[in-house]
Write a protein that holds these residues in place. Structure first.
Motif, PDB file in Angstrom:
ATOM      1  N   GLY A 299       0.792  -1.218   0.000  1.00  0.00           N
ATOM      2  CA  GLY A 299       0.000   0.000   0.000  1.00  0.00           C
ATOM      3  C   GLY A 299       0.826   1.270   0.000  1.00  0.00           C
ATOM      4  O   GLY A 299       0.287   2.362  -0.117  1.00  0.00           O
ATOM      5  N   LYS A 300       2.152   1.133   0.143  1.00  0.00           N
ATOM      6  CA  LYS A 300       3.022   2.298   0.163  1.00  0.00           C
ATOM      7  C   LYS A 300       3.302   2.778  -1.257  1.00  0.00           C
ATOM      8  O   LYS A 300       3.575   1.975  -2.146  1.00  0.00           O
ATOM      9  N   LEU A 301       3.226   4.099  -1.459  1.00  0.00           N
ATOM     10  CA  LEU A 301       3.523   4.638  -2.777  1.00  0.00           C
ATOM     11  C   LEU A 301       4.983   4.396  -3.127  1.00  0.00           C
ATOM     12  O   LEU A 301       5.877   4.588  -2.307  1.00  0.00           O
ATOM     13  N   GLY A 302       5.204   3.972  -4.363  1.00  0.00           N
ATOM     14  CA  GLY A 302       6.564   3.732  -4.821  1.00  0.00           C
ATOM     15  C   GLY A 302       6.655   3.919  -6.323  1.00  0.00           C
ATOM     16  O   GLY A 302       5.642   3.970  -7.026  1.00  0.00           O
ATOM     17  N   TRP A 303       7.870   4.026  -6.822  1.00  0.00           N
ATOM     18  CA  TRP A 303       8.098   4.216  -8.249  1.00  0.00           C
ATOM     19  C   TRP A 303       8.183   2.868  -8.939  1.00  0.00           C
ATOM     20  O   TRP A 303       8.900   1.969  -8.483  1.00  0.00           O
ATOM     21  N   GLN A 304       7.439   2.757 -10.039  1.00  0.00           N
ATOM     22  CA  GLN A 304       7.412   1.522 -10.812  1.00  0.00           C
ATOM     23  C   GLN A 304       7.602   1.852 -12.289  1.00  0.00           C
ATOM     24  O   GLN A 304       7.309   2.968 -12.729  1.00  0.00           O
TER      25      GLN A 304
END
Length: 450
Positions: free
Chosen positions: A145-150
């Motif tokens: 659920g943590k925002l991250g770069w993909q």
């Protein structure tokens, strides 16, 4: 030679094209385009006096908080005016930085112009082909659920994704919008391809003289950012966002020509197809490579790319070792058909400063008659894997590169002490900030180590 249009004629043409405003842009020390919108009716003043900006609000100007030299005046270059297809009614313009009615020594475009003037005094022109590589990313929630770069394209997962046509098909909307945009801006597009890492692309366009090539790359970044945003993507110039994949470079293809257009660095009979001048230029690059690394690879993340590590795709072209070779992509300097490919820069650099320093180093090699090292005929990664003797390697991190620049008084003086002083101060602060961070890798490795 055809007559250049007057400013009044340029304004009339823009007005006829429906242009009502000018995006007056400059580049800060970090290489980031900045600017403001200026009404077309105020363009003449922006050309003669400049569009005004608060100097201390811009990274790296070194300008005071008050007084006549506190104002950064961006003087529009009329020849750079062109309508922006992604901003209807707006034309783009490049500015030179001034303060107190004098060229600003911390303006990176002014820094490059000083080096170009040295060339002009010799009757030479530096032609530069820039190869932009970049990633298309998206910020979204991961499993926790943590925002991250993909990587933006979730299906871009091949082990060896170079030239992947499926990815080109899935992202054709973005790529074709880029084609239309660059064509409208006069880029003379040459090719587009999917590169060695998932989510990584390269777009090539025609070379130009050094200053115009730098201007064009900054416009390329502005355009690509806008088109990517229109497609829900993030255009990333981060050198290495993926840990186990190749990073992005910003290779410079360099050639010198005299006033008659004859090649100065090429000689089919010379070593590596280079003239004595070309060999000395290459020697200057290698001699000053450590200091150049600070300006060409100026971020903490840059050194994730400049590492002799394995790649998930099985291929890495990272230029780690100071060597020159014929069409040898494992060398820092690759020779191709009588020109030099300088493989050190990455897309996080300030392209004006990187080109200025590159040119200063090459001219030092010429003026000091530096001998070029013996050409490298090996795959340096295979030599490294085999434990064989290696050429000297580049600095391993930003701190070491900054030390090398600080200690290289000759290159600093050639590029400009004003600019280099600000650069070193800002980048030392960046290194210190990074050094205080605790990474997930450290926590996983040491938190319960006993």
């Amino acid at each position: 030679m055809s007559r250049l249009p007057t400013l009044e004629e340029r304004i009339a043409t823009l007005r006829a094209q429906g242009i009502h405003s000018v995006l007056a842009t400059f580049t800060d020390l970090q290489g980031v385009p900045k600017g403001k919108l200026v009404p077309l009716s105020a363009l003449a003043s922006a050309v003669d006096i400049g569009a005004g900006f608060s100097g201390p609000s811009i990274t790296g100007t070194g300008l005071p908080r008050m007084g006549a030299r506190s104002e950064y005046m961006g003087r529009v270059r009329p020849e750079s005016l062109r309508p922006l297809p992604f901003m209807p009614g707006v034309a783009h313009a490049v500015c030179d930085g001034f303060a107190g009615d004098e060229p600003l020594d911390t303006c990176s475009r002014q820094v490059l112009q000083r080096q170009v003037a040295r060339l002009k005094a010799r009757g030479w022109t530096l032609w530069v082909g820039i190869e932009p590589e970049f990633f298309l990313l998206r910020r979204q929630a991961a499993n926790g659920g943590k925002l991250g770069w993909q990587v933006a394209d979730a299906e871009d997962r091949l082990a060896k994704p170079s030239y992947d046509l499926s990815a080109i098909g899935r992202n054709f909307g973005f790529l074709d919008a880029m084609r239309q945009t660059l064509d409208a801006l006069g880029f003379e597009l040459q090719q587009m391809d999917h590169e060695d890492a998932c989510g990584q692309y390269e777009i090539n366009y025609r070379h130009d003289d050094a200053l115009a090539a730098a201007d064009r790359y900054q416009l390329f970044k502005l355009a690509t950012q806008a088109v990517a945003h229109q497609h829900g993507l993030v255009f990333s110039t981060m050198p290495k966002p993926l840990a186990h994949a190749p990073g992005s470079g910003l290779h410079f293809h360099l050639s010198l020509a005299d006033e008659k257009g004859h090649a100065v660095m090429a000689d089919p009979a010379g070593t590596l197809g280079l003239s004595e001048t070309g060999q000395r230029f290459a020697a200057g690059l290698l001699h000053h490579a450590d200091a150049l690394t600070a300006l060409c690879a100026p971020t903490v993340n840059s050194y994730r790319r400049l590492a002799a590590s394995a790649s998930a795709s099985g291929t890495t072209w990272s230029p780690v070792w100071k060597a020159v070779g014929d069409n040898n992509r494992t060398c820092l300097v690759r020779t191709v058909a009588g020109r030099l490919e300088w493989r050190l820069p990455d897309p996080s650099c300030n392209v004006y400063a990187a080109l200025a320093a590159t040119l200063a180093a090459g001219l030092a090699g010429i003026d000091q008659a530096m001998p070029m090292p013996a050409p490298c005929e090996d795959d340096l990664y295979e030599r490294h894997a085999g434990g064989l003797p290696m050429p000297e390697r580049l600095p391993r991190d930003l701190h070491a590169a900054l030390d090398a620049l600080e200690q290289n008084t000759g290159l600093r003086e050639a590029v400009g002490e004003g600019f280099c002083g600000q650069f070193l101060q800002i980048k030392r602060t960046e290194w210190d900030a990074w050094s205080q961070q605790i990474s997930d890798w450290e926590m996983d490795r040491y938190a319960n180590a006993g």
